[in-house]
Design a protein around this motif. Structure first.
Motif, PDB file in Angstrom:
ATOM      1  N   PHE A  49      -1.638   0.223   0.026  1.00 55.07           N
ATOM      2  CA  PHE A  49      -2.300   1.085  -0.952  1.00 55.07           C
ATOM      3  C   PHE A  49      -3.391   1.921  -0.291  1.00 55.07           C
ATOM      4  O   PHE A  49      -3.508   3.128  -0.554  1.00 55.07           O
ATOM      5  CB  PHE A  49      -2.867   0.251  -2.101  1.00 55.07           C
ATOM      6  N   LEU A  50      -4.179   1.311   0.583  1.00 52.30           N
ATOM      7  CA  LEU A  50      -5.227   2.059   1.270  1.00 52.30           C
ATOM      8  C   LEU A  50      -4.647   3.157   2.163  1.00 52.30           C
ATOM      9  O   LEU A  50      -5.171   4.274   2.218  1.00 52.30           O
ATOM     10  CB  LEU A  50      -6.107   1.116   2.089  1.00 52.30           C
ATOM     11  N   LEU A  51      -3.562   2.842   2.848  1.00 50.78           N
ATOM     12  CA  LEU A  51      -2.902   3.860   3.674  1.00 50.78           C
ATOM     13  C   LEU A  51      -2.339   4.985   2.814  1.00 50.78           C
ATOM     14  O   LEU A  51      -2.397   6.166   3.192  1.00 50.78           O
ATOM     15  CB  LEU A  51      -1.802   3.220   4.527  1.00 50.78           C
ATOM     16  N   GLU A  52      -1.800   4.617   1.660  1.00 50.76           N
ATOM     17  CA  GLU A  52      -1.263   5.630   0.735  1.00 50.76           C
ATOM     18  C   GLU A  52      -2.375   6.559   0.251  1.00 50.76           C
ATOM     19  O   GLU A  52      -2.217   7.786   0.239  1.00 50.76           O
ATOM     20  CB  GLU A  52      -0.618   4.916  -0.452  1.00 50.76           C
ATOM     21  N   LEU A  53      -3.513   5.984  -0.137  1.00 55.06           N
ATOM     22  CA  LEU A  53      -4.649   6.798  -0.578  1.00 55.06           C
ATOM     23  C   LEU A  53      -5.131   7.714   0.540  1.00 55.06           C
ATOM     24  O   LEU A  53      -5.461   8.870   0.307  1.00 55.06           O
ATOM     25  CB  LEU A  53      -5.800   5.909  -1.048  1.00 55.06           C
ATOM     26  N   ASN A  54      -5.163   7.184   1.752  1.00 52.95           N
ATOM     27  CA  ASN A  54      -5.582   7.992   2.895  1.00 52.95           C
ATOM     28  C   ASN A  54      -4.602   9.137   3.146  1.00 52.95           C
ATOM     29  O   ASN A  54      -5.015  10.270   3.396  1.00 52.95           O
ATOM     30  CB  ASN A  54      -5.725   7.108   4.132  1.00 52.95           C
ATOM     31  N   ALA A  55      -3.306   8.837   3.076  1.00 52.90           N
ATOM     32  CA  ALA A  55      -2.291   9.868   3.295  1.00 52.90           C
ATOM     33  C   ALA A  55      -2.382  10.964   2.233  1.00 52.90           C
ATOM     34  O   ALA A  55      -2.134  12.130   2.509  1.00 52.90           O
ATOM     35  CB  ALA A  55      -0.893   9.249   3.297  1.00 52.90           C
ATOM     36  N   ASP A  57      -5.121  11.783   0.844  1.00 54.29           N
ATOM     37  CA  ASP A  57      -6.493  12.284   0.934  1.00 54.29           C
ATOM     38  C   ASP A  57      -7.205  12.163  -0.412  1.00 54.29           C
ATOM     39  O   ASP A  57      -7.922  13.061  -0.839  1.00 54.29           O
ATOM     40  CB  ASP A  57      -6.525  13.725   1.453  1.00 54.29           C
ATOM     41  N   ASP A  58      -6.998  11.033  -1.079  1.00 59.28           N
ATOM     42  CA  ASP A  58      -7.577  10.774  -2.401  1.00 59.28           C
ATOM     43  C   ASP A  58      -8.967  10.158  -2.233  1.00 59.28           C
ATOM     44  O   ASP A  58      -9.170   8.961  -2.440  1.00 59.28           O
ATOM     45  CB  ASP A  58      -6.646   9.849  -3.204  1.00 59.28           C
ATOM     46  N   GLN A  59      -9.930  10.979  -1.838  1.00 60.94           N
ATOM     47  CA  GLN A  59     -11.274  10.500  -1.551  1.00 60.94           C
ATOM     48  C   GLN A  59     -11.971   9.937  -2.780  1.00 60.94           C
ATOM     49  O   GLN A  59     -12.746   8.988  -2.671  1.00 60.94           O
ATOM     50  CB  GLN A  59     -12.111  11.620  -0.925  1.00 60.94           C
ATOM     51  N   ASP A  60     -11.714  10.494  -3.953  1.00 67.42           N
ATOM     52  CA  ASP A  60     -12.354   9.989  -5.173  1.00 67.42           C
ATOM     53  C   ASP A  60     -11.978   8.530  -5.413  1.00 67.42           C
ATOM     54  O   ASP A  60     -12.840   7.692  -5.700  1.00 67.42           O
ATOM     55  CB  ASP A  60     -11.976  10.833  -6.390  1.00 67.42           C
ATOM     56  N   THR A  61     -10.699   8.224  -5.290  1.00 72.54           N
ATOM     57  CA  THR A  61     -10.256   6.848  -5.497  1.00 72.54           C
ATOM     58  C   THR A  61     -10.753   5.944  -4.382  1.00 72.54           C
ATOM     59  O   THR A  61     -11.164   4.809  -4.630  1.00 72.54           O
ATOM     60  CB  THR A  61      -8.722   6.777  -5.611  1.00 72.54           C
ATOM     61  N   ILE A  62     -10.757   6.427  -3.159  1.00 73.02           N
ATOM     62  CA  ILE A  62     -11.254   5.633  -2.033  1.00 73.02           C
ATOM     63  C   ILE A  62     -12.729   5.292  -2.248  1.00 73.02           C
ATOM     64  O   ILE A  62     -13.148   4.141  -2.061  1.00 73.02           O
ATOM     65  CB  ILE A  62     -11.036   6.373  -0.698  1.00 73.02           C
ATOM     66  N   ILE A  63     -13.516   6.260  -2.674  1.00 73.33           N
ATOM     67  CA  ILE A  63     -14.942   6.026  -2.934  1.00 73.33           C
ATOM     68  C   ILE A  63     -15.113   5.047  -4.086  1.00 73.33           C
ATOM     69  O   ILE A  63     -15.930   4.120  -4.016  1.00 73.33           O
ATOM     70  CB  ILE A  63     -15.667   7.359  -3.203  1.00 73.33           C
ATOM     71  N   ARG A  64     -14.348   5.228  -5.154  1.00 73.00           N
ATOM     72  CA  ARG A  64     -14.423   4.325  -6.309  1.00 73.00           C
ATOM     73  C   ARG A  64     -14.072   2.889  -5.905  1.00 73.00           C
ATOM     74  O   ARG A  64     -14.769   1.940  -6.258  1.00 73.00           O
ATOM     75  CB  ARG A  64     -13.502   4.792  -7.432  1.00 73.00           C
ATOM     76  N   LEU A  65     -13.001   2.732  -5.135  1.00 69.52           N
ATOM     77  CA  LEU A  65     -12.614   1.400  -4.670  1.00 69.52           C
ATOM     78  C   LEU A  65     -13.681   0.796  -3.772  1.00 69.52           C
ATOM     79  O   LEU A  65     -13.961  -0.404  -3.838  1.00 69.52           O
ATOM     80  CB  LEU A  65     -11.284   1.461  -3.929  1.00 69.52           C
TER      81      LEU A  65
END
Length: 118
Positions: A49-55, A57-65
């Motif tokens: 999931f983290l790799l998917e978010l990175n691919a 470029d979903d920074q909003d979700t990465i920051i929220r997580l």
């Protein structure tokens, strides 16, 4: 025993890595080693999931997580510290602080007692 590994990353990742290492007063090698240790310790679903978010470029979700993970880590640390203190039996109150409510009530009592001493 340690092993030397090699990895290729894009320029953006390399720049971010160097910035993180610099801000934390660590070597790039140490930052990479820590990142690998954390990454391989995560369940596969979380890694994916983290790799998917990175691919994406979903920074909003990465920051929220990241914020949610820090909040969860703080709760776990508080619970552990409270349990450790309760096991020492030095602070009165319930000697068997078995529930979260008991632990929170004891933490509140300790905080109030400390505030009244000031």
């Amino acid at each position: 025993m340690s092993s030397t590994l090699s990895a290729n990353v894009d320029g953006r990742t390399a720049t971010k890595l160097k910035m993180v290492a610099s801000m934390e007063n660590r070597s790039v090698s140490n930052a990479v080693s820590s990142a690998i240790t954390v990454f391989v310790g995560l369940p596969k679903g979380v890694r994916d999931f983290l790799l998917e978010l990175n691919a994406q470029d979903d920074q909003d979700t990465i920051i929220r997580l990241g914020r949610e993970m820090m909040a969860a880590a703080a709760r776990v640390r508080l619970e552990k510290a409270t349990t450790d203190l309760a096991s020492e039996h030095r602070f009165g109150g319930p000697q068997d602080a078995s529930s979260e409510i008991d632990m929170l009530e004891e933490a509140k009592a300790l905080t109030c007692a400390a505030a009244h001493r000031k």
